[in-house]
Design a protein around this motif. Structure first.
Motif, PDB file in Angstrom:
ATOM      1  N   ASN A 178      -0.232   3.641   0.940  1.00  0.00           N
ATOM      2  CA  ASN A 178      -0.276   4.620   2.040  1.00  0.00           C
ATOM      3  C   ASN A 178       0.377   3.959   3.137  1.00  0.00           C
ATOM      4  O   ASN A 178       0.551   5.303   3.948  1.00  0.00           O
ATOM      5  N   CYS A 179       0.100   3.046   4.018  1.00  0.00           N
ATOM      6  CA  CYS A 179       0.555   2.404   4.753  1.00  0.00           C
ATOM      7  C   CYS A 179       1.371   1.549   5.280  1.00  0.00           C
ATOM      8  O   CYS A 179       1.617   0.381   6.140  1.00  0.00           O
TER       9      CYS A 179
ATOM     10  N   CYS B 267       0.992  -0.754   0.542  1.00  0.00           N
ATOM     11  CA  CYS B 267       0.107   0.052   0.009  1.00  0.00           C
ATOM     12  C   CYS B 267       0.697   1.000   0.170  1.00  0.00           C
ATOM     13  O   CYS B 267       1.662   1.109   0.357  1.00  0.00           O
TER      14      CYS B 267
ATOM     15  N   SER C 202      -7.538   3.106   1.968  1.00  0.00           N
ATOM     16  CA  SER C 202      -7.555   4.107   0.905  1.00  0.00           C
ATOM     17  C   SER C 202      -7.684   3.323   0.093  1.00  0.00           C
ATOM     18  O   SER C 202      -7.575   2.508  -0.240  1.00  0.00           O
TER      19      SER C 202
ATOM     20  N   CYS D  42      -5.816  -0.178   5.299  1.00  0.00           N
ATOM     21  CA  CYS D  42      -6.334   1.529   5.891  1.00  0.00           C
ATOM     22  C   CYS D  42      -7.664   2.446   5.376  1.00  0.00           C
ATOM     23  O   CYS D  42      -7.392   3.566   5.394  1.00  0.00           O
TER      24      CYS D  42
ATOM     25  N   CYS E  90      -6.703  -0.631  -0.363  1.00  0.00           N
ATOM     26  CA  CYS E  90      -6.240  -0.801   0.161  1.00  0.00           C
ATOM     27  C   CYS E  90      -7.461  -1.567   1.607  1.00  0.00           C
ATOM     28  O   CYS E  90      -8.134  -0.653   2.368  1.00  0.00           O
TER      29      CYS E  90
ATOM     30  N   TYR F  22       0.977  -1.868   4.046  1.00  0.00           N
ATOM     31  CA  TYR F  22       0.575  -2.505   4.055  1.00  0.00           C
ATOM     32  C   TYR F  22       1.161  -3.991   3.059  1.00  0.00           C
ATOM     33  O   TYR F  22       0.826  -2.836   1.567  1.00  0.00           O
TER      34      TYR F  22
HETATM   35 ZN   LIG Z   1      -2.601   1.367   3.428  1.00  0.00          ZN
END
Ligand SMILES: [Zn+2]
Length: 754
Positions: A165-166, A163, A181, A179, A176, A168
């Motif tokens: 963003n996070c 991911c 997103s 999170c 995802c 993962y």
């Molecule tokens: Zn994420």
């Protein structure tokens, strides 16, 4: 029947043919339209009901690849399973032509693999292309190289990675799960092919057509405005959210071989097909056309093969057929924004116009837009969301192997997720069947039928000669009032309320019989006393209440209604009896001398839980989910006591919302969304960014310096590429006025609002 018959098109969301239907689908999409269709027929309307299996798209190819079979095998199997299950549930997909004749409509549960559907979709594609509604764009897509040197483009569902963003590791191609997103697949880090994790994948350019939704922004806003008093609040809110973001063109083609190929020449289009959303949603119209091409319709409908137009076109006087779309809340914008935009595009193209002329709302001769979209919230399973992919579900086919379909129809109707999510769990199911359905309705009916069998019989049964025609005025008035309540609720698609009113008739019946105590007057001597005559006259009215119940319960519980109808000695099918017949007090009484069996069987919770355990362990070895399917409320949220129409919030839940004071320090236009501002807020801490849909209502200058109230602990979410960290509070009068909530006087930024 009582009316000349309005044309009503019942549009039922198309189920994906990649698995069996579960009870969440039934409550949200498949039961409500059947109740509505049965009701509309009973009041004399001309009803055509359309739906079918959605057989293209990646969920199906993914299932096929995972099981090592062809996509066709998957869809053939599940189309049959789901079509059979819906019939077994009593959904009126048969007969295909109404018993009153083709002019009165019928039903068709079709499939998108139907060649006739494909042909209409291709024709429509070309019409829209020619009218200029498509733009061509080059996009980037992952391409998986095979060892032999060729390869294939990977749809988002075929890609996994880290991911952006996070971080993962097992994030999906476009979203995802960790999170929440969403992003473009090419933003994923360490992308890999889901099916062949070891293969090499690279980003390649690929050309696609996009539908110019932006050209419909204005007319769709007008359309939504005209539905202000018709649509439910969830439908209005989700539609508004889409329109407020500003519509952008949407891909109508993709790199995938399982689907409808593009009707275009040229090697560049090989291996591409029409996007599944673009074609499946057209099924509502293709299905009607295919229905009307059947021999039986062509030969008997007054419009022949054009019969479908009676349900689709606005006539010369501007009279519209009434279109009702039944679907779950996740599908709302498809039916209030995207599908109307396609319909209006087709109207425009059919009129020989192109995009140099602005699009208008449909008029006489055009295809009609939806009248209402009574979308449902979700039915949860023991507190969690039903999920096909996680196998957290109660499947319709296996449910119907063990249970009476009417008990499910009752439970899901009385528990319908009309205004908020509701919960399915086994203890509650057993409770509602035993202590409501059987205790009130089943027992009342059984009482009337068994007491009747103990009275002297005549040609027309025991009750006819006991009835006092001029009597029971009060009871008649009561039932007439209940009848009008049920009718009014069903006209508004309030199924739960309608069923509750219907149950009131059974409760009322129980009450009046209880106080008349007719069992005291069954002996021949007692029958001729004044008290006896009066009491038995009330009992005889019980027969009329049973007939009333048989008619008004028919849309909800067709099987038991028919059984009751037969028990009363009435002829034919109760589903073909007019709605107002329920309060026709002059109908001659009849009787059936066969011994009446109870309408419903009592349920035993411990037996069910035991049975469910065996069902689950034989179907799935995924121990992790076993406990959730068995029932009970383990781990589930307890439902609060609720009043219809109000979703109460626990005080503790409210206290979780952190409201704070902030000062707007900078405002910019959102680069990717026409209606959004990107607002920088002094929040008393490090500052934050909020995307707000208030561009229509405030200029940049008005906003800068304003003190506002914002939600400080809302989970950050990306809006068209910019992460929004909270929400500013604003008042909306629903008529185009929006005002931000401000603070009365000076107070420091970051102050808590409480
Ligand atoms: Zn994420």
């Amino acid at each position: 029947m009582e009316q000349d018959g309005e044309h009503v098109l019942i549009c039922v969301a198309w189920p994906y043919a990649n698995g069996p239907l579960h009870l969440g689908h039934v409550a949200g999409c498949y039961l409500p339209p059947d109740i509505q269709a049965r009701f509309e027929r009973a009041i004399g309307n001309r009803v055509l009901m359309v739906s079918g299996s959605d057989e293209h798209g990646t969920p199906i190819t993914v299932t096929a690849e995972q099981e090592g079979v062809k996509p066709q095998d998957i869809v053939d199997k599940f189309h049959q399973i789901n079509a059979d299950a819906l019939l077994k549930l009593g959904c009126s997909w048969e007969p295909k032509v109404d018993s009153r004749g083709a002019d009165y409509g019928g039903a068709l549960f079709n499939r998108t693999s139907d060649e006739r559907h494909k042909k209409i979709v291709k024709d429509n594609f070309l019409k829209l292309l020619e009218a200029g509604f498509f733009e061509r764009k080059t996009t980037q897509q992952y391409f998986e190289l095979s060892s032999s040197g060729d390869g294939r483009f990977l749809p988002d569902r075929y890609v996994e990675g880290t991911c952006p963003n996070c971080g993962y590791d097992d994030a999906r191609g476009d979203q995802c799960d960790e999170c929440g997103s969403t992003y473009e697949a090419i933003e994923l880090k360490n992308p890999r092919s889901k099916m062949n994790p070891d293969s090499t994948i690279e980003v390649r350019d690929t050309d696609h057509f996009f539908y110019r939704l932006d050209l419909f922004q204005k007319v769709l806003e007008q359309h939504a405005m005209s539905k202000e008093k018709v649509w439910k609040s969830n439908v209005k809110a989700m539609t508004k959210q889409w329109l407020d973001m500003g519509l952008r063109s949407r891909a109508v083609t993709r790199d995938l071989s399982w689907g409808i190929p593009l009707p275009l020449d040229g090697d560049e289009w090989l291996g591409k097909c029409v996007y599944v959303w673009f074609e499946a949603v057209q099924g509502y119209s293709t299905c009607a056309q295919i229905w009307s091409s059947q021999e039986e319709v062509v030969s008997s409908h007054s419009m022949g093969p054009n019969a479908w137009k009676a349900w689709w076109e606005i006539d010369g006087n501007g009279t519209k057929p009434r279109h009702l779309y039944f679907l779950g809340k996740d599908n709302i914008p498809f039916h209030t924004v995207i599908w109307p935009a396609l319909i209006m595009g087709l109207n425009h193209a059919n009129a020989g116009l192109d995009i140099s002329t602005p699009v208008t709302l449909p008029g006489p001769g055009d295809l009609a837009l939806e009248h209402n979209v009574p979308a449902m919230e979700y039915l949860m399973l023991a507190g969690g969301q039903f999920s096909k992919s996680r196998k957290h579900a109660v499947w319709l086919p296996s449910f119907l192997e063990s249970f009476d379909p009417d008990t499910l129809r009752y439970y899901l109707s009385i528990n319908m997720p009309e205004n908020h999510d509701t919960d399915f769990n086994w203890p509650d199911f057993v409770e509602k069947i035993n202590s409501e359905l059987i205790a009130a309705y089943g027992n009342f009916v059984h009482r009337i039928l068994t007491l009747g069998s103990r009275l002297p019989q005549s040609v027309n049964g025991p009750y006819e000669r006991l009835e006092i025609q001029e009597g029971n005025i009060e009871h008649k008035a009561k039932l007439e009032q209940i009848h009008s309540e049920i009718t009014s609720s069903l006209n508004k698609h309030r199924f739960k309320e309608a069923l509750r009113s219907s149950m009131k008739a059974a409760q009322y019946g129980n009450q009046i019989i209880q106080s008349a105590a007719p069992w005291k007057f069954l002996s021949p001597e007692a029958q001729i006393t004044d008290d006896g005559k009066e009491s038995l006259a009330t009992l005889s009215f019980g027969w009329r209440i049973c007939r009333f119940l048989s008619i008004v319960m028919q849309p909800f519980m067709p099987f038991s209604s028919q059984k009751l109808w037969n028990n009363l000695g009435q002829d034919g099918y109760v589903s073909e009896v007019g709605w107002s017949e329920a309060i026709n007090w002059d109908t001659p009484m009849t009787w059936n001398t066969d011994k009446a069996e109870p309408l419903f069987k009592r349920l035993d919770l411990s037996e069910i839980l035991e049975h469910e355990k065996s069902l689950v362990s034989s179907e799935s070895d995924d121990e992790k989910h076993n406990h959730t399917v068995k029932g009970g409320k383990k781990g589930g949220k307890k439902m609060s006591k609720e009043v219809e129409g109000i979703k109460y919030l626990e005080f503790d839940d409210f206290m979780k919302v952190e409201l704070k004071v902030g000062k707007i320090i900078n405002v910019e236009e959102h680069p990717n969304a026409d209606k959004l501002y990107v607002v920088k807020l002094d929040d008393g801490n490090n500052g934050r960014t909020i995307c707000a849909g208030i561009k229509e209502f405030y200029s940049v200058d008005q906003l800068v310096g304003m003190t506002v109230v914002f939600v400080a602990n809302l989970k950050p979410r990306p809006l068209r590429g910019i992460t929004s960290e909270g929400m500013m509070l604003a008042a909306d009068d629903g008529n185009g006025q929006v005002k931000l909530v401000t603070i009365d006087g000076e107070i420091g930024t970051g102050s808590t609002v409480r």
